[in-house]
Design a protein around this motif. Sequence first.
Motif, mmCIF file in Angstrom:
data_model
loop_
_atom_site.group_PDB
_atom_site.id
_atom_site.type_symbol
_atom_site.label_atom_id
_atom_site.label_comp_id
_atom_site.label_asym_id
_atom_site.label_seq_id
_atom_site.Cartn_x
_atom_site.Cartn_y
_atom_site.Cartn_z
ATOM 1 N N LYS A 37 0.820 -1.210 0.000
ATOM 2 C CA LYS A 37 0.000 0.000 0.000
ATOM 3 C C LYS A 37 0.856 1.263 0.000
ATOM 4 N N GLY A 38 2.151 1.084 -0.228
ATOM 5 C CA GLY A 38 3.017 2.243 -0.352
ATOM 6 C C GLY A 38 3.497 2.786 0.971
ATOM 7 N N GLN A 39 3.464 1.969 2.040
ATOM 8 C CA GLN A 39 3.825 2.456 3.363
ATOM 9 C C GLN A 39 5.262 2.102 3.741
ATOM 10 N N ALA A 264 -10.258 12.275 3.533
ATOM 11 C CA ALA A 264 -10.409 12.103 4.977
ATOM 12 C C ALA A 264 -11.426 13.076 5.558
ATOM 13 N N ASP A 265 -11.440 14.311 5.050
ATOM 14 C CA ASP A 265 -12.386 15.305 5.564
ATOM 15 C C ASP A 265 -13.831 14.911 5.265
ATOM 16 N N ALA A 326 -12.650 5.125 7.384
ATOM 17 C CA ALA A 326 -11.855 6.143 8.075
ATOM 18 C C ALA A 326 -10.358 5.839 8.021
ATOM 19 N N GLU A 327 -9.981 4.596 8.283
ATOM 20 C CA GLU A 327 -8.561 4.230 8.283
ATOM 21 C C GLU A 327 -7.971 4.341 6.884
ATOM 22 N N LEU A 328 -8.744 3.961 5.870
ATOM 23 C CA LEU A 328 -8.235 3.978 4.501
ATOM 24 C C LEU A 328 -8.029 5.404 3.996
ATOM 25 N N THR A 329 -8.951 6.298 4.324
ATOM 26 C CA THR A 329 -8.777 7.675 3.871
ATOM 27 C C THR A 329 -7.618 8.343 4.605
ATOM 28 N N ALA A 330 -7.413 7.984 5.860
ATOM 29 C CA ALA A 330 -6.268 8.528 6.604
ATOM 30 C C ALA A 330 -4.958 8.048 5.984
ATOM 31 N N ASP A 331 -4.978 6.856 5.414
ATOM 32 C CA ASP A 331 -3.812 6.265 4.764
ATOM 33 C C ASP A 331 -3.589 6.846 3.365
#
Length: 334
Positions: A37-39, A264-265, A326-331
């Motif tokens: 996931k590019g992390q 995320a917003d 929520a977690e995916l948009t934060a990522d």
Amino acid sequence: MRTHRTATALLAAGALVLAAGCSSSGGKEAEEAAQSKGQGGGGVVADTPRMKVAMVTHSGEGDTFWDIVQKGAKVAAKKDNVEFLYAANKEGKEQAQLVQTYIDQKVDGIVVTLAKPEAVRDVVKKAVAAGIPVVTINSGGEFSRAFGALTHIGQDESVAGEAVGEELNARGKKKAVCVIHEQGNVSLEARCAGVKKTFKGAVENLNVEGTNMPASASTIQAKLQATGDIDAVVTLGAPFAAASVQAKKGAKASAEINTFDLNADVVKQLKAGEVGFAVDQQPYLQGYLAVDELWLNKVNRNVIGGGKPVLTGPALIRQKDADALAELTADGTR
């Protein structure tokens, strides 16, 4: 030699997917899933010759949608042993010049948006004539095949607009304003036209200066103050949902804010009830699949979708769906 190398590369790509699928067990598998996931660094890289892919979009400054597209493209590029190049300009003429620059550099593939198709038509055809395969994404899908592209990856904007109109009907709305943040963008116009096609109430388009968010919010606020019976605002990009929430408060209006696209917003606003619903077209997937298609075509002559458009949306996201995203948009992947 080529067949063996291609087979090895395709097996490596499959191994990456399997690693991500086992991520729940923790340890090495979780690390590999994060890398996919590019992390992180490392991960499986295709054993194929290095190639160079350029992406040219119509993004304006500060549009977070294209950050997500690029994130997906970069993850695919890393897996596929691809050097990824990116450039953008919201003006069609300048976008065409950027494509020409990459033709001159003799890249191995080009990804391009067709928001202003007439402006880039000739240069896209020129790339194809020069033997550079082209994949179109996000906008102008109806022009893709005629311009010679391998395929188009994105959502059908008319169908997405129609889905919004039907959702507004289900919510009992009577008068909507559709906020266009880039005049002349055929995809944005198609969205609003789709809303008008299925919505039983009245729809009015409102043009705003998309590269100036304070001015956009001010225009929306003025419209809500001047037309008190508007009960729905439909914005065509996630950043404009926040501007509309602000405008609604300033106008002391009761209109429901709805939007195309996620960030995320928007997810936070969905959870708080400040946004009614959002239309997700999965920009991460658009970037990822576009690069992967050019690589697959190069090493194995594959064409995703058989040359037909590959749809990544629309999917309606409502308040009940917000927690899961929520977690995916934060990522930065949704």
